[in-house]
Design a protein around this motif. Structure first.
Motif, PDB file in Angstrom:
ATOM      1  N   VAL A  12      47.100  -9.896 151.259  1.00 34.32           N
ATOM      2  CA  VAL A  12      47.720 -11.091 151.826  1.00 34.32           C
ATOM      3  C   VAL A  12      46.877 -11.539 153.007  1.00 34.32           C
ATOM      4  O   VAL A  12      46.733 -10.816 153.989  1.00 34.32           O
ATOM      5  CB  VAL A  12      49.175 -10.801 152.271  1.00 34.32           C
ATOM      6  CG1 VAL A  12      49.822 -12.064 152.821  1.00 34.32           C
ATOM      7  CG2 VAL A  12      49.993 -10.233 151.116  1.00 34.32           C
ATOM      8  N   THR A  13      46.303 -12.725 152.887  1.00 33.09           N
ATOM      9  CA  THR A  13      45.467 -13.280 153.946  1.00 33.09           C
ATOM     10  C   THR A  13      46.301 -14.286 154.729  1.00 33.09           C
ATOM     11  O   THR A  13      46.811 -15.255 154.155  1.00 33.09           O
ATOM     12  CB  THR A  13      44.218 -13.952 153.354  1.00 33.09           C
ATOM     13  OG1 THR A  13      43.529 -12.981 152.546  1.00 33.09           O
ATOM     14  CG2 THR A  13      43.288 -14.444 154.443  1.00 33.09           C
ATOM     15  N   THR A  14      46.452 -14.031 156.018  1.00 34.37           N
ATOM     16  CA  THR A  14      47.279 -14.858 156.895  1.00 34.37           C
ATOM     17  C   THR A  14      46.458 -15.264 158.113  1.00 34.37           C
ATOM     18  O   THR A  14      45.382 -14.706 158.347  1.00 34.37           O
ATOM     19  CB  THR A  14      48.510 -14.073 157.388  1.00 34.37           C
ATOM     20  OG1 THR A  14      48.112 -13.172 158.424  1.00 34.37           O
ATOM     21  CG2 THR A  14      49.176 -13.292 156.273  1.00 34.37           C
ATOM     22  N   THR A  18      44.291  -9.988 157.533  1.00 36.61           N
ATOM     23  CA  THR A  18      44.455  -9.650 156.125  1.00 36.61           C
ATOM     24  C   THR A  18      45.179  -8.313 156.019  1.00 36.61           C
ATOM     25  O   THR A  18      44.845  -7.357 156.713  1.00 36.61           O
ATOM     26  CB  THR A  18      43.083  -9.572 155.429  1.00 36.61           C
ATOM     27  OG1 THR A  18      42.468 -10.858 155.531  1.00 36.61           O
ATOM     28  CG2 THR A  18      43.218  -9.199 153.973  1.00 36.61           C
ATOM     29  N   LEU A  62      56.110  -8.290 155.834  1.00 34.01           N
ATOM     30  CA  LEU A  62      55.742  -9.679 156.103  1.00 34.01           C
ATOM     31  C   LEU A  62      56.966 -10.555 155.875  1.00 34.01           C
ATOM     32  O   LEU A  62      57.616 -10.458 154.834  1.00 34.01           O
ATOM     33  CB  LEU A  62      54.592 -10.109 155.192  1.00 34.01           C
ATOM     34  CG  LEU A  62      53.331  -9.252 155.284  1.00 34.01           C
ATOM     35  CD1 LEU A  62      52.358  -9.614 154.185  1.00 34.01           C
ATOM     36  CD2 LEU A  62      52.686  -9.398 156.647  1.00 34.01           C
ATOM     37  N   LEU A  67      54.516 -15.575 155.290  1.00 37.36           N
ATOM     38  CA  LEU A  67      54.169 -15.797 153.884  1.00 37.36           C
ATOM     39  C   LEU A  67      53.919 -17.265 153.571  1.00 37.36           C
ATOM     40  O   LEU A  67      53.103 -17.583 152.709  1.00 37.36           O
ATOM     41  CB  LEU A  67      55.262 -15.235 152.978  1.00 37.36           C
ATOM     42  CG  LEU A  67      55.393 -13.709 152.998  1.00 37.36           C
ATOM     43  CD1 LEU A  67      56.614 -13.283 152.205  1.00 37.36           C
ATOM     44  CD2 LEU A  67      54.137 -13.043 152.480  1.00 37.36           C
ATOM     45  N   SER A  70      50.246 -18.017 153.990  1.00 40.58           N
ATOM     46  CA  SER A  70      49.393 -16.975 153.434  1.00 40.58           C
ATOM     47  C   SER A  70      48.825 -17.328 152.077  1.00 40.58           C
ATOM     48  O   SER A  70      49.390 -18.122 151.331  1.00 40.58           O
ATOM     49  CB  SER A  70      50.207 -15.680 153.289  1.00 40.58           C
ATOM     50  OG  SER A  70      50.713 -15.274 154.521  1.00 40.58           O
TER      51      SER A  70
END
Length: 85
Positions: A12-14, A18, A62, A67, A70
């Motif tokens: 999950v890249t936020t 990551t 998360l 999210l 993301s």
């Protein structure tokens, strides 16, 4: 019975960084994993939280606000389960 099991590995890249982990602690059959992927695809816009299980037994949680910002990458990981002695 096959000793091959599967897990969903999430990246999950936020904006905060990551995060990588698995969607569950235990493994599932290939059919079970595909069913889980289908549910995820159809309800991704309704996802309010995601718990990622890490190999060191920690968890990354998360929430919905993270999210919404993301990009989620999902990969199926296979592994062998050792038979009970």
């Amino acid at each position: 019975m096959s000793n091959l099991q599967y897990k969903l590995k999430f990246t999950v890249t936020t904006p905060l960084g990551t995060f990588t982990g698995y969607g569950s602690k235990e493994g599932y059959s290939h059919e079970g994993i595909n069913k889980g992927l289908d549910i995820l695809e159809t309800s991704l816009n309704k996802l309010t939280s995601l718990a990622l299980y890490c190999e060191d037994n920690s968890q990354i949680l998360l929430n919905e606000s993270i999210l919404k910002q993301s990009v989620i990458q999902v990969r199926i990981i296979s592994f062998l389960v050792k038979p009970d002695a």
